[in-house]
Enzyme design. Structure first.
Site, mmCIF file in Angstrom:
data_model
loop_
_atom_site.group_PDB
_atom_site.id
_atom_site.type_symbol
_atom_site.label_atom_id
_atom_site.label_comp_id
_atom_site.label_asym_id
_atom_site.label_seq_id
_atom_site.Cartn_x
_atom_site.Cartn_y
_atom_site.Cartn_z
ATOM 1 N N LYS A 13 -11.562 0.488 -2.416
ATOM 2 C CA LYS A 13 -10.523 1.130 -3.216
ATOM 3 C C LYS A 13 -10.920 1.083 -4.692
ATOM 4 O O LYS A 13 -11.853 1.771 -5.070
ATOM 5 C CB LYS A 13 -9.171 0.530 -2.859
ATOM 6 C CG LYS A 13 -8.796 1.023 -1.450
ATOM 7 C CD LYS A 13 -7.684 0.358 -0.738
ATOM 8 C CE LYS A 13 -7.581 0.961 0.673
ATOM 9 N NZ LYS A 13 -6.801 0.172 1.591
ATOM 10 N N SER A 17 0.797 -1.219 0.000
ATOM 11 C CA SER A 17 0.000 0.000 0.000
ATOM 12 C C SER A 17 0.836 1.278 0.000
ATOM 13 O O SER A 17 0.431 2.270 -0.582
ATOM 14 C CB SER A 17 -0.940 0.011 1.204
ATOM 15 O OG SER A 17 -0.199 -0.052 2.402
ATOM 16 N N HIS A 45 -4.731 -3.385 -2.865
ATOM 17 C CA HIS A 45 -4.257 -2.446 -3.888
ATOM 18 C C HIS A 45 -3.997 -3.122 -5.231
ATOM 19 O O HIS A 45 -3.268 -2.587 -6.063
ATOM 20 C CB HIS A 45 -3.012 -1.708 -3.386
ATOM 21 C CG HIS A 45 -3.296 -0.895 -2.173
ATOM 22 N ND1 HIS A 45 -3.776 0.400 -2.237
ATOM 23 C CD2 HIS A 45 -3.239 -1.210 -0.855
ATOM 24 C CE1 HIS A 45 -3.970 0.853 -1.000
ATOM 25 N NE2 HIS A 45 -3.651 -0.108 -0.141
#
Ligand SMILES: *Cc1c(COP(=O)(O)O)cnc(C)c1O
Length: 404
Positions: free
Chosen positions: A256, A197, A225
């Site tokens: 995300k 990250s 991610h």
């Protein structure tokens, strides 16, 4: 003498701790955001170009997700009312899990209210005292906390260091062999992020899978991610590395690239059944709001579509553009090609000053400091989105070249 009022004393103690935080340049405050999340945001009266979000595909403010949420809101109302074990499991949750499993190519999936809750529920469900958990040094706080809470013996291997991981696995195998033959045999779980990250670099998943197979350990990867951006089907780094089918526990967030909110675990049907029975953050927590779940499902659908393929291609074009511009300006870019581009500056105050200068020029790029990263490894963390235009990325590159 008057005894000191209890609340005053309480605040005094907290203030002393806060003073120490301030003196180390680690003071944090919240800034009010008066626009939707996006590449252009309005913060405390200023319009800024945002290079700080994890909304990699620009889905957080996508109308398709908002419409799906609005439909679910109209049909199911605002709240889920209770844990799914108590009042029944709503259709949106069931649908999300079916599409998550289908997307990841696993037999089953389980949704949690956040990625943090997924980690905190899963690791302590799988492991306890006598077991062993081996974590990458840079693993996210939720993985560290979950590993600690499990009561298992915790070992940390140097970041992405396969030789060190093997050393820890060999040690774990020896410890397991020592255990009394009557006891349930101790388990070893390796835990890592796939795309890190704060560094944007990639775990060597193929090699990690080979090692965990060799030492009969389990593997849990956090694709927070990577989901939506890596692999031909955009399911994550496990797919890109060709090892998805050999990983016991796939974890991630829906907040995300997926553009909504929530967390998930993907894996076998048995894993799902096990977590429904044993993951405390699932059992003892209200189900995520149906609107958030429906938005996440719409985000997943979008990622899987041709539109998603295009968004992903746009994102990688911006990544390559920024890397080329920074390199041309004589700046060192990280080795890994990733939507997370950290520019490590070292001292906390140096990173803070650089972030302030960027802010003055209208760019929102956060200075990331301890405890999010190690002391003395403070950095600017640039994140790119498919929603950035080429001109915006050029403007950022020019500003960075000037300031650094
Ligand atoms: C953001 C993040 C999480 C937590 O996910 P949330 O849904 O935001 O709680 C977990 N792991 C990593 C690596 C993350 O970056």
């Amino acid at each position: 003498m008057e005894p000191k009022c209890a609340v005053g004393n309480f605040d005094d103690q907290l203030n002393r701790a806060l003073e120490a935080i301030r003196q180390q340049g680690l003071w944090r405050t919240l800034r009010r955001l008066d626009s939707p999340q996006g590449t252009r945001v309005r913060i405390e009266g200023r319009d800024l170009l945002n290079f700080s979000s994890n909304d990699y595909l620009g889905l957080a403010s996508h109308p398709g997700l908002a419409e799906a949420a609005a439909r679910a809101l109209a049909q199911y109302g605002a709240g889920a009312g209770a844990s799914r074990l108590v009042c029944g499991s709503l259709a949106p949750h069931e649908e999300l899990e079916r599409s998550l499993a289908d997307f990841k190519g696993t037999p089953a999936a389980l949704a949690f209210s956040t990625g943090f809750a997924a980690a905190m529920g899963t690791i302590p469900a799988l492991l306890g005292r006598g077991d062993i958990v081996i974590l990458d040094k840079l693993a996210h706080a939720c993985l560290v906390d979950a590993a600690k809470m499990s009561g298992a013996t915790l070992r940390v291997f140097a970041h992405n260091d396969l030789a060190d991981l093997e050393k820890k696995l060999a040690w774990a195998a020896k410890e397991s062999a020592k255990a009394a033959p009557t006891a349930a045999s101790p388990r070893t779980l390796v835990v890592t992020e796939s795309v890190f990250s704060m560094d944007g670099d990639l775990a060597p998943l193929r090699e990690i899978v080979a090692l965990k197979n060799q030492y009969h350990a389990w593997l849990m990867i956090d694709e927070a991610h990577a989901t939506g951006m890596f692999g031909a089907r955009r399911t994550g780094l496990a797919e890109a590395a060709g090892v998805a089918g050999q990983i016991e526990i796939h974890m991630g967030t829906l907040g995300k690239a997926v553009g909504a909110g929530g967390g998930y675990i993907c894996g076998s049907q048995t894993l799902r059944d096990f977590l429904i029975n044993r993951a405390r953050s699932f059992v003892f927590s209200t189900a995520p709001p149906p609107a958030a779940v429906a938005a996440a499902n719409a985000g997943l659908e979008l990622i899987r579509s041709e539109a998603g393929e295009r968004l992903c291609a746009d994102l990688w074009a911006r990544v390559d553009q920024l890397r080329a511009r920074l390199t041309a300006a004589g700046l060192t870019v990280p080795a890994a090609r990733s939507p997370i581009v950290p520019l490590v500056l070292g001292k906390e105050d140096v990173a803070l000053r650089a972030a302030q200068e960027l802010l003055a020029k209208g760019f929102l790029v956060p200075a990331i400091r301890y405890p999010t990263v190690a002391r003395g490894k403070a950095r600017l963390r640039v994140t790119l989105s498919a929603a950035h235009t080429a001109a915006e990325v050029d403007a950022l590159a020019a500003a960075l070249s000037k300031i650094l």
